[in-house]
Design a protein around this motif. Structure first.
Motif, PDB file in Angstrom:
ATOM      1  N   SER A  68      62.419  42.586 144.053  1.00 11.83           N
ATOM      2  CA  SER A  68      60.767  42.723 143.784  1.00 11.83           C
ATOM      3  C   SER A  68      60.477  43.069 142.566  1.00 11.83           C
ATOM      4  CB  SER A  68      60.232  43.825 144.889  1.00 11.83           C
ATOM      5  OG  SER A  68      61.033  45.141 144.617  1.00 11.83           O
ATOM      6  N   VAL A  69      61.358  43.883 141.965  1.00  9.78           N
ATOM      7  CA  VAL A  69      61.161  44.370 140.478  1.00  9.78           C
ATOM      8  C   VAL A  69      60.804  43.380 139.373  1.00  9.78           C
ATOM      9  CG1 VAL A  69      63.376  44.916 139.796  1.00  9.78           C
ATOM     10  CG2 VAL A  69      61.471  46.129 138.895  1.00  9.78           C
ATOM     11  N   LEU A  70      61.614  42.108 139.971  1.00 10.44           N
ATOM     12  CA  LEU A  70      61.667  41.183 138.750  1.00 10.44           C
ATOM     13  C   LEU A  70      60.370  40.391 138.033  1.00 10.44           C
ATOM     14  CD1 LEU A  70      64.397  38.812 140.436  1.00 10.44           C
ATOM     15  CD2 LEU A  70      64.788  40.607 138.758  1.00 10.44           C
ATOM     16  N   GLY A 195      54.680  40.478 142.538  1.00  7.05           N
ATOM     17  CA  GLY A 195      53.630  39.816 141.595  1.00  7.05           C
ATOM     18  C   GLY A 195      51.932  39.770 142.024  1.00  7.05           C
ATOM     19  N   ALA A 196      51.878  39.900 143.048  1.00 11.08           N
ATOM     20  CA  ALA A 196      50.597  40.119 143.767  1.00 11.08           C
ATOM     21  C   ALA A 196      50.081  41.545 143.435  1.00 11.08           C
ATOM     22  CB  ALA A 196      50.316  39.613 145.027  1.00 11.08           C
ATOM     23  N   ILE A 197      51.010  42.359 143.834  1.00 13.66           N
ATOM     24  CA  ILE A 197      50.748  43.951 143.485  1.00 13.66           C
ATOM     25  C   ILE A 197      50.582  44.190 142.060  1.00 13.66           C
ATOM     26  CG2 ILE A 197      51.895  46.290 143.620  1.00 13.66           C
ATOM     27  CD1 ILE A 197      53.296  45.134 146.188  1.00 13.66           C
ATOM     28  N   SER A 304      53.719  33.714 138.604  1.00 13.60           N
ATOM     29  CA  SER A 304      55.329  33.761 138.484  1.00 13.60           C
ATOM     30  C   SER A 304      55.877  33.866 139.828  1.00 13.60           C
ATOM     31  CB  SER A 304      55.747  34.310 137.336  1.00 13.60           C
ATOM     32  OG  SER A 304      55.423  35.697 137.601  1.00 13.60           O
ATOM     33  N   GLY A 305      55.331  34.974 140.623  1.00 12.09           N
ATOM     34  CA  GLY A 305      55.841  35.183 141.917  1.00 12.09           C
ATOM     35  C   GLY A 305      55.496  33.847 142.911  1.00 12.09           C
ATOM     36  N   LEU A 306      54.592  33.123 142.740  1.00 13.77           N
ATOM     37  CA  LEU A 306      54.306  31.871 143.663  1.00 13.77           C
ATOM     38  C   LEU A 306      55.678  31.024 143.466  1.00 13.77           C
ATOM     39  CD1 LEU A 306      50.491  31.446 143.296  1.00 13.77           C
ATOM     40  CD2 LEU A 306      51.667  32.196 145.320  1.00 13.77           C
TER      41      LEU A 306
END
Length: 471
Positions: A68-70, A195-197, A304-306
């Motif tokens: 998650s931290v990435l 990424g959303a957060i 990028s999270g997507l």
């Protein structure tokens, strides 16, 4: 290649594996119908499915925490006024503690039981997640992350061992495949949520979300997961005085018990193959925001999270066939051998995917990014395909550890995880510097070479691993 079981030498009938080809190898057979009915029929099919769902959900936690931290690396680095490589290093240390954790939790869940070990680890996990969210400096952040890794990894050991308690050998790879859906989807879901957060709020919310997910898991285990260890199995602490319990606990939880099975080369190459798969995962995931965002002009953490959806959907798709494929291969060889079960036969299920499919995908992914050809669809498609292929590898590799020495299954799974997360830690620590120095193409080539070596190793283990060498 060698493969011998101390447990099988002591009690061949109990361990349910057979070696007809070599009389010098301890001969064992599959469990009789009476034994199977007694050991695997304690819970209804629906109850077993419900328990696997709980374990799979709980298996989300540590992988989500690790990745998650990435998507938030630049944001966390800015908060603590450090470089992105320093936050990447913190993730590498997370994986180091994921590697060390099984050396303790494997023996503990054999000694204390599956349920108590799971409840204990989840309770501590909640406290560490809160500590991470409130960390005032980089030192506290790293310490709480490492502690989270140590306790969060427990269910990755307990889950497969509990499934081994519930399902007969020719059925359990399918359940293992569903369990690993949770662990692998968690690796992709973490960066997407993060990424959303961080796009809309602070990165600390990531760890408050992690706390909430852990609380749900704790409630699920407390109310829905009974002790799966069969009542007839040894309970090393029962009937002992407090002093003797402590002595036995120290002996049973000696991390060296997790390492000693690697004297068998088949177990060693299986662990190497698992490590190559995890290297590939973290080598792919860690630098995405630093590599794909500038390559395709993506300007937000959410975008990028997507990108993590591609392998994540691949994992989900692979779930529907990976475990069934491993069980199908095991049943096919079982029938071919005239009703003789050889644990190494299951390894054949992973060979084509490790030798051909995943290395090919990684080469196309890496060089398409490096040479800037094909646009965004090319890396997305090949991240998806390698995700599907990984789910056709993990069930057979993990179930092999459960089958080959049944009385030491927790320790074998723990040792396998120890090796694989050492690989993951190195990949996580080197992925960003390597992408900046030698390029994504060459780093992906290194991943492909490791995968080919792992595939060749498990083919050799499947072909010759059950042959006992001359003394």
């Amino acid at each position: 290649m060698t493969m011998a079981s101390d447990a099988a030498q002591a009690d061949p009938e109990k361990n349910g594996a057979a070696r007809q080809e070599q009389p010098s190898t301890p001969p064992t057979t599959t469990p009789s119908s009476v034994e199977v009915e007694d050991e695997y029929s304690r819970f209804s099919s629906r109850r077993k499915i419900f328990m696997v769902v709980i374990l799979a959900w709980t298996g989300l936690l540590s992988p989500i925490s690790s990745t998650s931290v990435l998507s938030a690396i630049p944001n966390v680095a800015e908060t603590y006024n450090v470089s992105g490589s320093m936050i990447g290093l913190s993730n590498a240390l997370y994986l180091v503690f994921m590697a060390l954790s099984p050396c303790f939790w494997g023996p503990w869940c054999q000694t204390l039981g599956r349920r108590l070990s799971c409840l204990t680890s989840l309770t501590i996990y909640l406290g560490c997640s809160i500590g991470t969210a409130l960390s005032p400096n980089i030192a506290a952040f790293m310490v709480f992350r490492m502690l989270t890794a140590f306790v969060g990894t427990a269910v990755l050991i307990i889950g497969p061992v509990a499934i081994r308690d519930l399902y007969a050998p020719l059925e359990r790879a399918t359940a293992i495949g569903w369990f690993y859906t949770g662990t692998l989807v968690g690796q992709c879901l973490g960066p997407l949520l993060a990424g959303a957060i961080v796009t809309y709020t602070t990165w600390r919310v990531i760890f408050w979300l992690q706390t909430g997910l852990g609380a749900i898991s704790l409630l699920g285990v407390f109310f829905g997961l009974p002790e799966t260890l069969h009542p007839s199995k040894p309970r090393p602490l029962w009937g002992l005085s407090r002093t003797n319990k402590l002595k036995v606990l120290i002996t049973m939880t000696n991390p060296w018990r997790v390492i000693t099975p690697f004297k068998y080369s088949s177990l060693l190459v299986t662990a190497f193959a698992s490590g190559a798969l995890v290297w590939n995962q973290y080598g792919l995931f860690t630098p995405i925001r630093y590599v794909l965002n500038p390559r395709f002009n993506l300007d937000s953490p959410l975008q990028s999270g997507l990108l993590f959806l591609a392998p994540g959907i691949g994992y989900i798709v692979g779930t529907f066939g990976g475990g069934r494929w491993a069980d199908y291969v095991a049943r096919r060889y079982y029938a071919r051998r005239g009703g003789v079960f050889v644990a190494e036969d299951r390894l054949y299920a992973a060979v084509p995917f490790m030798l051909l499919v995943i290395p090919f995908c990684m080469l196309i992914y890496g060089w398409s990014v490096d040479a800037e050809f094909g646009g965004l669809p090319v890396p997305v498609i090949f991240m998806f395909v390698q995700g599907v292929a990984q789910l056709f590898c993990f069930p057979s590799l993990n179930t092999y550890c459960l089958d080959v020495m049944p009385d030491r299954s927790a320790e074998l799974i723990a040792g396998n995880f120890f090796i694989r997360y050492i690989f993951g830690a190195v990949a996580s620590a080197t992925a960003i510097p390597a992408a900046e120095s030698i390029g994504v193409g060459w780093f992906s080539t290194i991943s492909a070479i490791l995968l080919v070596l792992g595939g060749a190793g498990i083919w050799a283990a499947a072909r010759w691993g059950h042959v006992k060498p001359e003394p």
